[in-house]
Scaffold this motif. Structure first.
Motif, PDB file in Angstrom:
ATOM      1  N   UNK A 167      25.335  56.313  87.760  1.00 41.66           N
ATOM      2  CA  UNK A 167      26.404  55.724  86.948  1.00 41.66           C
ATOM      3  C   UNK A 167      27.740  56.407  87.212  1.00 41.66           C
ATOM      4  N   UNK A 168      27.741  57.731  87.222  1.00 38.72           N
ATOM      5  CA  UNK A 168      28.979  58.471  87.476  1.00 38.72           C
ATOM      6  C   UNK A 168      29.481  58.188  88.886  1.00 38.72           C
ATOM      7  N   UNK A 169      28.558  58.130  89.852  1.00 34.78           N
ATOM      8  CA  UNK A 169      28.976  57.828  91.223  1.00 34.78           C
ATOM      9  C   UNK A 169      29.625  56.450  91.305  1.00 34.78           C
ATOM     10  N   UNK A 170      29.044  55.446  90.654  1.00 27.32           N
ATOM     11  CA  UNK A 170      29.584  54.086  90.718  1.00 27.32           C
ATOM     12  C   UNK A 170      31.030  54.049  90.245  1.00 27.32           C
ATOM     13  N   UNK A 171      31.293  54.657  89.102  1.00 23.55           N
ATOM     14  CA  UNK A 171      32.654  54.653  88.566  1.00 23.55           C
ATOM     15  C   UNK A 171      33.611  55.421  89.479  1.00 23.55           C
ATOM     16  N   UNK A 172      33.130  56.520  90.026  1.00 23.99           N
ATOM     17  CA  UNK A 172      33.970  57.342  90.901  1.00 23.99           C
ATOM     18  C   UNK A 172      34.237  56.635  92.218  1.00 23.99           C
ATOM     19  N   UNK A 173      33.195  56.026  92.773  1.00 23.28           N
ATOM     20  CA  UNK A 173      33.352  55.270  94.020  1.00 23.28           C
ATOM     21  C   UNK A 173      34.412  54.181  93.878  1.00 23.28           C
ATOM     22  N   UNK A 174      34.389  53.452  92.768  1.00 22.07           N
ATOM     23  CA  UNK A 174      35.339  52.360  92.570  1.00 22.07           C
ATOM     24  C   UNK A 174      36.776  52.881  92.565  1.00 22.07           C
ATOM     25  N   UNK A 175      36.987  54.041  91.949  1.00 21.31           N
ATOM     26  CA  UNK A 175      38.344  54.606  91.931  1.00 21.31           C
ATOM     27  C   UNK A 175      38.773  55.040  93.335  1.00 21.31           C
ATOM     28  N   UNK A 176      37.859  55.637  94.072  1.00 19.69           N
ATOM     29  CA  UNK A 176      38.186  56.037  95.443  1.00 19.69           C
ATOM     30  C   UNK A 176      38.449  54.808  96.318  1.00 19.69           C
ATOM     31  N   UNK A 177      37.603  53.793  96.199  1.00 17.50           N
ATOM     32  CA  UNK A 177      37.788  52.569  96.982  1.00 17.50           C
ATOM     33  C   UNK A 177      39.142  51.934  96.678  1.00 17.50           C
ATOM     34  N   UNK A 178      39.491  51.866  95.404  1.00 16.02           N
ATOM     35  CA  UNK A 178      40.771  51.267  95.027  1.00 16.02           C
ATOM     36  C   UNK A 178      41.942  52.076  95.575  1.00 16.02           C
ATOM     37  N   UNK A 179      41.788  53.405  95.590  1.00 15.13           N
ATOM     38  CA  UNK A 179      42.866  54.245  96.140  1.00 15.13           C
ATOM     39  C   UNK A 179      43.020  53.990  97.638  1.00 15.13           C
ATOM     40  N   UNK A 180      41.911  53.921  98.352  1.00 16.39           N
ATOM     41  CA  UNK A 180      41.976  53.653  99.784  1.00 16.39           C
ATOM     42  C   UNK A 180      42.680  52.317 100.050  1.00 16.39           C
ATOM     43  N   UNK A 181      42.307  51.302  99.302  1.00 16.08           N
ATOM     44  CA  UNK A 181      42.901  49.971  99.511  1.00 16.08           C
ATOM     45  C   UNK A 181      44.380  49.965  99.151  1.00 16.08           C
ATOM     46  N   UNK A 182      44.727  50.703  98.111  1.00 16.26           N
ATOM     47  CA  UNK A 182      46.129  50.829  97.711  1.00 16.26           C
ATOM     48  C   UNK A 182      46.963  51.469  98.831  1.00 16.26           C
ATOM     49  N   UNK A 183      46.348  52.405  99.537  1.00 16.64           N
ATOM     50  CA  UNK A 183      47.044  53.095 100.628  1.00 16.64           C
ATOM     51  C   UNK A 183      47.000  52.307 101.934  1.00 16.64           C
ATOM     52  N   UNK A 184      46.272  51.192 101.943  1.00 17.31           N
ATOM     53  CA  UNK A 184      46.148  50.403 103.163  1.00 17.31           C
ATOM     54  C   UNK A 184      45.127  50.947 104.140  1.00 17.31           C
ATOM     55  N   UNK A 185      44.170  51.720 103.633  1.00 16.65           N
ATOM     56  CA  UNK A 185      43.138  52.325 104.469  1.00 16.65           C
ATOM     57  C   UNK A 185      41.804  51.616 104.234  1.00 16.65           C
ATOM     58  N   UNK A 186      40.981  51.566 105.276  1.00 12.51           N
ATOM     59  CA  UNK A 186      39.604  51.074 105.109  1.00 12.51           C
ATOM     60  C   UNK A 186      38.782  52.164 104.419  1.00 12.51           C
ATOM     61  N   UNK A 187      38.023  51.818 103.371  1.00  8.99           N
ATOM     62  CA  UNK A 187      37.213  52.839 102.689  1.00  8.99           C
ATOM     63  C   UNK A 187      36.104  53.379 103.601  1.00  8.99           C
ATOM     64  N   UNK A 188      36.197  54.645 103.922  1.00 10.39           N
ATOM     65  CA  UNK A 188      35.242  55.304 104.809  1.00 10.39           C
ATOM     66  C   UNK A 188      34.838  56.634 104.185  1.00 10.39           C
ATOM     67  N   UNK A 189      33.531  56.940 104.253  1.00 12.13           N
ATOM     68  CA  UNK A 189      33.015  58.233 103.812  1.00 12.13           C
ATOM     69  C   UNK A 189      32.342  58.905 105.004  1.00 12.13           C
ATOM     70  N   UNK A 190      32.617  60.196 105.206  1.00 15.48           N
ATOM     71  CA  UNK A 190      32.023  60.925 106.336  1.00 15.48           C
ATOM     72  C   UNK A 190      31.323  62.185 105.854  1.00 15.48           C
ATOM     73  N   UNK A 191      30.494  62.733 106.755  1.00 14.97           N
ATOM     74  CA  UNK A 191      29.700  63.941 106.492  1.00 14.97           C
ATOM     75  C   UNK A 191      28.731  63.708 105.320  1.00 14.97           C
TER      76      UNK A 191
END
Length: 284
Positions: free
Chosen positions: A60-84
């Protein structure tokens, strides 16, 4: 550091020391979201990406956090990518990718995990070559093991600079620069939760190493540099450092090979228990 302790990291990147030492290259940005430490890397010349959110994770915590990170990436014009991303963490991303093909195995950055006792005692036929290297070294050279103290940082820096001259690692601004990261660790050694050591060989310091605990049962070796003109020196400092400083750690993570053939051959020659597999995840 609090978030890292809660996370129990398996991948070598997730220590304060590593994040600090590489901060200039990766140009990290961080924020706490839903109690998790979220870190975005913006390496020069490469796509931005997020690391796994760090802390006490649940779906549950990951889902909410992921959505905020995804929205930030899109706001910046970046493709949402996670590494390592560790293999065990892929389950969190299953509903955020179009297919399993969007979770790409990163062999070059996967870590090598070893039994600490195996690398201390080097028993059995598979370690015959390593024992021979150590025995030849001891028969030819007088040496002593010296724990790293702040007064010896200049000697480590000299060894690092000599290694760099041999390898032609003249870094320009924006380059992936191991030298710069290692110098950051050395300059700030007194403030970091690391242990280190040098080998004093025939009247001169010729090798040094540094590492720390990655999690409750695993040490991670961040640096290991030696005079390549002295046969067996790398094998000796590897074995001695584990015996003197890390014998209470069940495992040792010796980081990745970066896809370099010589480094891969060397790391495989120590017979890892397993790879700590890492993935790049391209989310929707």
């Amino acid at each position: 550091d609090r978030h890292l302790k809660l996370h129990n990291p398996q991948v070598s990147e997730l220590t304060f020391t590593n994040l600090f030492a590489w901060r200039n290259f990766y140009r990290f940005k961080s924020a706490e979201i839903n109690g998790l430490l979220c870190i975005i890397a913006r390496p020069c010349g490469s796509e931005p990406y997020a690391l796994m959110p760090i802390g006490s994770l649940d779906s549950e915590v990951f889902e909410d956090t992921y959505k905020e990170l995804r929205d930030y990436f899109k706001q910046m014009g970046w493709k949402p990518v996670f590494k390592k991303i560790a293999h065990d963490e892929l389950v969190y991303f299953k509903t955020h990718v179009n297919s399993d093909e969007d979770m790409v195995y990163d062999r070059d950055n996967s870590d090598y995990l070893y039994s600490t006792m195996d690398l201390i005692h080097l028993k059995g036929k598979k370690y015959d070559g390593k024992r021979n290297h150590i025995n030849k070294f001891k028969s030819k050279y007088d040496f002593s093991y010296v724990p790293l103290e702040c007064s010896l940082i200049d000697e480590c820096s000299r060894i690092m600079e000599e290694w760099c001259r041999e390898k032609n690692c003249n870094c320009q601004e924006g380059d992936y620069c191991e030298r710069q990261a290692n110098m950051e660790l050395l300059k700030n050694f007194r403030y970091l939760e690391c242990k280190g050591a040098l080998l004093y060989v025939n009247g001169r310091y010729e090798a040094f190493t540094a590492g720390e605990m990655l999690n409750g049962d695993t040490a991670v070796i961040h640096i290991e540099k030696a005079n390549t003109a002295i046969p067996g020196l790398y094998t000796v400092i590897n074995q001695q450092f584990l015996e003197k400083e890390w014998k209470d750690a069940a495992y040792v993570n010796r980081e990745q090979d970066l896809g370099l053939e010589g480094m891969r051959k060397a790391k495989l020659s120590y017979n890892p228990l397993k790879m700590v597999d890492k993935y790049t995840v391209y989310t929707c």
